[in-house]
Design an enzyme around this catalytic site. Structure first.
Site, PDB file in Angstrom:
ATOM      1  N   ASN A  71     -31.359  57.134 -40.975  1.00  0.00           N
ATOM      2  CA  ASN A  71     -31.457  57.982 -41.871  1.00  0.00           C
ATOM      3  C   ASN A  71     -32.031  57.078 -43.538  1.00  0.00           C
ATOM      4  OD1 ASN A  71     -32.520  60.671 -41.302  1.00  0.00           O
ATOM      5  ND2 ASN A  71     -30.688  60.889 -41.189  1.00  0.00           N
ATOM      6  N   PHE A  85     -23.649  69.458 -47.454  1.00  0.00           N
ATOM      7  CA  PHE A  85     -24.843  68.610 -48.330  1.00  0.00           C
ATOM      8  C   PHE A  85     -25.872  69.407 -47.834  1.00  0.00           C
ATOM      9  CE2 PHE A  85     -22.843  66.101 -52.040  1.00  0.00           C
ATOM     10  CZ  PHE A  85     -21.772  66.682 -51.922  1.00  0.00           C
ATOM     11  N   ASP A 104     -25.162  69.488 -34.348  1.00  0.00           N
ATOM     12  CA  ASP A 104     -24.835  69.823 -35.816  1.00  0.00           C
ATOM     13  C   ASP A 104     -23.293  70.154 -35.738  1.00  0.00           C
ATOM     14  OD1 ASP A 104     -24.182  70.859 -38.305  1.00  0.00           O
ATOM     15  OD2 ASP A 104     -26.774  71.745 -38.143  1.00  0.00           O
ATOM     16  N   ILE A 105     -22.739  68.830 -36.685  1.00  0.00           N
ATOM     17  CA  ILE A 105     -20.851  68.463 -36.462  1.00  0.00           C
ATOM     18  C   ILE A 105     -20.180  69.268 -37.822  1.00  0.00           C
ATOM     19  CG2 ILE A 105     -19.115  66.711 -37.410  1.00  0.00           C
ATOM     20  CD1 ILE A 105     -21.528  64.469 -37.019  1.00  0.00           C
ATOM     21  N   ASP A 120     -31.126  64.246 -37.109  1.00  0.00           N
ATOM     22  CA  ASP A 120     -30.838  65.272 -36.128  1.00  0.00           C
ATOM     23  C   ASP A 120     -31.422  65.210 -34.031  1.00  0.00           C
ATOM     24  OD1 ASP A 120     -30.557  66.884 -38.497  1.00  0.00           O
ATOM     25  OD2 ASP A 120     -33.200  66.585 -38.760  1.00  0.00           O
ATOM     26  N   LYS A 165     -33.096  44.474 -24.438  1.00  0.00           N
ATOM     27  CA  LYS A 165     -33.956  44.650 -25.909  1.00  0.00           C
ATOM     28  C   LYS A 165     -35.044  45.056 -24.815  1.00  0.00           C
ATOM     29  CE  LYS A 165     -36.306  42.232 -29.612  1.00  0.00           C
ATOM     30  NZ  LYS A 165     -36.376  40.183 -29.982  1.00  0.00           N
TER      31      LYS A 165
HETATM   32  O1  C5P Z   1     -29.784  68.088 -42.285  1.00  0.00           O
HETATM   33  P1  C5P Z   1     -28.918  69.208 -42.863  1.00  0.00           P
HETATM   34  O2  C5P Z   1     -30.003  69.056 -44.139  1.00  0.00           O
HETATM   35  O3  C5P Z   1     -29.378  70.387 -42.320  1.00  0.00           O
HETATM   36  O4  C5P Z   1     -27.841  68.912 -43.493  1.00  0.00           O
HETATM   37  C1  C5P Z   1     -26.904  69.885 -43.970  1.00  0.00           C
HETATM   38  C2  C5P Z   1     -25.483  69.176 -43.853  1.00  0.00           C
HETATM   39  O5  C5P Z   1     -25.979  69.632 -42.818  1.00  0.00           O
HETATM   40  C3  C5P Z   1     -24.872  67.950 -44.292  1.00  0.00           C
HETATM   41  O6  C5P Z   1     -24.264  68.509 -44.995  1.00  0.00           O
HETATM   42  C4  C5P Z   1     -25.159  67.559 -43.300  1.00  0.00           C
HETATM   43  O7  C5P Z   1     -24.359  66.216 -43.373  1.00  0.00           O
HETATM   44  C5  C5P Z   1     -24.897  68.329 -42.049  1.00  0.00           C
HETATM   45  N1  C5P Z   1     -24.713  67.413 -41.039  1.00  0.00           N
HETATM   46  C6  C5P Z   1     -24.187  67.454 -39.857  1.00  0.00           C
HETATM   47  N2  C5P Z   1     -25.139  67.207 -38.103  1.00  0.00           N
HETATM   48  C7  C5P Z   1     -26.612  67.317 -38.015  1.00  0.00           C
HETATM   49  C8  C5P Z   1     -26.582  67.232 -39.611  1.00  0.00           C
HETATM   50  C9  C5P Z   1     -26.708  67.952 -40.706  1.00  0.00           C
HETATM   51  O8  C5P Z   1     -23.100  67.552 -39.578  1.00  0.00           O
HETATM   52  N3  C5P Z   1     -26.691  66.883 -37.427  1.00  0.00           N
END
Ligand code: C5P
Length: 401
Positions: free
Chosen positions: A218, A330, A313-314, A286, A296
């Site tokens: 990203n 965020f 999604d952490i 994502d 490679k």
């Molecule tokens: O990507 P998204 O808009 O859902 O991100 C919202 C929040 O979730 C951010 O704080 C991001 O650091 C967290 N997040 C995460 N793990 C993911 C996607 C997003 O911790 N796979």
């Protein structure tokens, strides 16, 4: 609307600080630092080495601190003659700014060959140094060896910063600006709004490997997450920063763990729990490639299909724990910020979320955040990312406490 956060909000009332000044051109900046310390309410006693007096006179510091400056062991001989012992015993902090390469070497050896080194050796209070020297002197093996020793001895090292130097060269070795040194002190003295709290932060982007030389990522510079880590450390928190790949220097007093992919980040975050606060600033990818090629991938066809699988999604995972830390998310959106950010906050069960429009912020040094919490929206005025991060930390400390 929040009030501005800046050096004017730093309070060091009733704190006794010995300001040591050593011989370098940055000694002129120590005069400004002395003024800021006094303005913040600190009781400042200045001690100068012989070399420092070649750059700035003791009279300057006497006028700024309102006290005679100590310059030699003879000054410490007044009264019971033991000032070199009890001066730094009574202090809350001994701050040496600038600390020259020679002073660092003498400190690393534990020498007591002038008043300032003696005060350092006899102290029971915390000792912080703000190094300042030519970039080659800073990079020299001997200086780096001394720095390692000083870290091992438990000193706090503030800076140095990179940039233009008095000698005309450009590089690492400039003394931190006086305001930046001042901002680091409340946390060091246990005065910050997050004193005693463990804060875990993610920053930067993740890098999802496709093969040994390619990957998906990203756009994220990591600047906001690093600013949040600095602001949390300034507020007195014990900060662990789990960072995706960036070129940014680790903020002072912050412990950093480097990771690449989202699953590495997830593992590092889970291993660092429990924490009082989790601030998820990272732009986590994502999706990751279902199976990473060991070699490679060769360009043999006109098209290439990669199978992607969803990453964990952490933040949602941490927020769903039975006894979660105070979780801050965020959200970088490209449109309908309030609607999407609030929906994300609700879905991930977050007490606080900072939203911004990606096109206004990405890669830039300034940001325009809106904070979303149970009480509604709190727009912050556009400012550099550190100022925004300090607003965020103050806001979360209010909610937390
Ligand atoms: O990507 P998204 O808009 O859902 O991100 C919202 C929040 O979730 C951010 O704080 C991001 O650091 C967290 N997040 C995460 N793990 C993911 C996607 C997003 O911790 N796979």
């Amino acid at each position: 609307m929040e009030s501005r956060v800046g050096i004017e909000s730093v309070s060091l009332t009733n704190k006794k600080i010995i300001l040591g000044v050593t011989g370098g051109i940055a000694a002129y900046k120590a005069a400004e630092l002395c003024r800021l310390l006094v303005k913040a309410g600190a009781d400042v006693q200045v001690a100068m080495t012989m070399a420092a007096q070649q750059f700035v006179t003791p009279l300057t510091f006497q006028a700024l601190s309102g006290k005679p400056v100590l310059t030699s062991m003879r000054d410490a001989a007044s009264g019971d003659g033991m000032a070199h012992i009890h001066l730094s015993r009574d202090a809350d902090l001994l701050l040496v700014a600038p600390a020259s390469a020679d002073f660092m070497a003498r400190l690393a050896q534990g020498r007591a060959d002038d008043l300032l080194t003696t005060l350092c050796l006899a102290r029971t209070c915390r000792l912080a140094i703000a190094p300042a020297m030519n970039r080659e002197m800073w990079a020299a093996t001997a200086t780096q060896r001394n720095l390692t020793q000083l870290h091992a001895d438990g000193l706090s090292v503030l800076g140095p910063a990179a940039g233009e130097q008095a000698c005309g060269e450009v590089g690492l070795g400039r003394m931190l600006e006086p305001a930046d040194i001042l901002n680091a002190l409340p946390g060091m003295l246990g005065l910050g709004a997050l004193a005693g709290k463990r804060v875990l932060i993610t920053a930067g982007s993740t890098f999802e490997a496709i093969d040994p030389v390619r990957g998906l990522t990203n756009l994220s510079s990591g600047k906001m997450g690093y600013a949040v880590a600095q602001a949390a450390a300034e507020a007195g928190a014990e900060v662990c920063l789990v960072s995706g790949p960036t070129c940014l220097p680790t903020p002072v007093g912050v412990r950093r763990i480097d990771v690449m992919g989202a699953t590495d980040m997830q593992k590092a975050v889970m291993a660092e729990l429990p924490a009082d606060v989790f601030i998820s600033v990272a732009a986590v990818a994502d999706y990751r490639v279902a199976s990473r090629a060991k070699q490679k991938i060769k360009k043999s066809t006109d098209s290439l299909t990669l199978q992607l699988v969803a990453n964990p999604d952490i933040l949602a995972e941490v927020a769903a724990l039975p006894d979660p830390p105070f979780c801050v998310g965020f959200a970088a959106e490209t449109e309908r910020l309030a609607e999407y950010a609030e929906a994300k906050r609700t879905r991930k069960k977050l007490p606080l979320l900072a939203g911004n429009l990606a096109q206004d912020t990405l890669g830039q040094d300034t940001a325009e955040l809106v904070l979303f919490d149970d009480r509604g929206q709190h727009p912050l005025p556009r400012a550099n990312k550190l100022t925004q991060a300090r607003h965020l930390i103050r806001h979360l400390a209010t909610l937390l406490n």
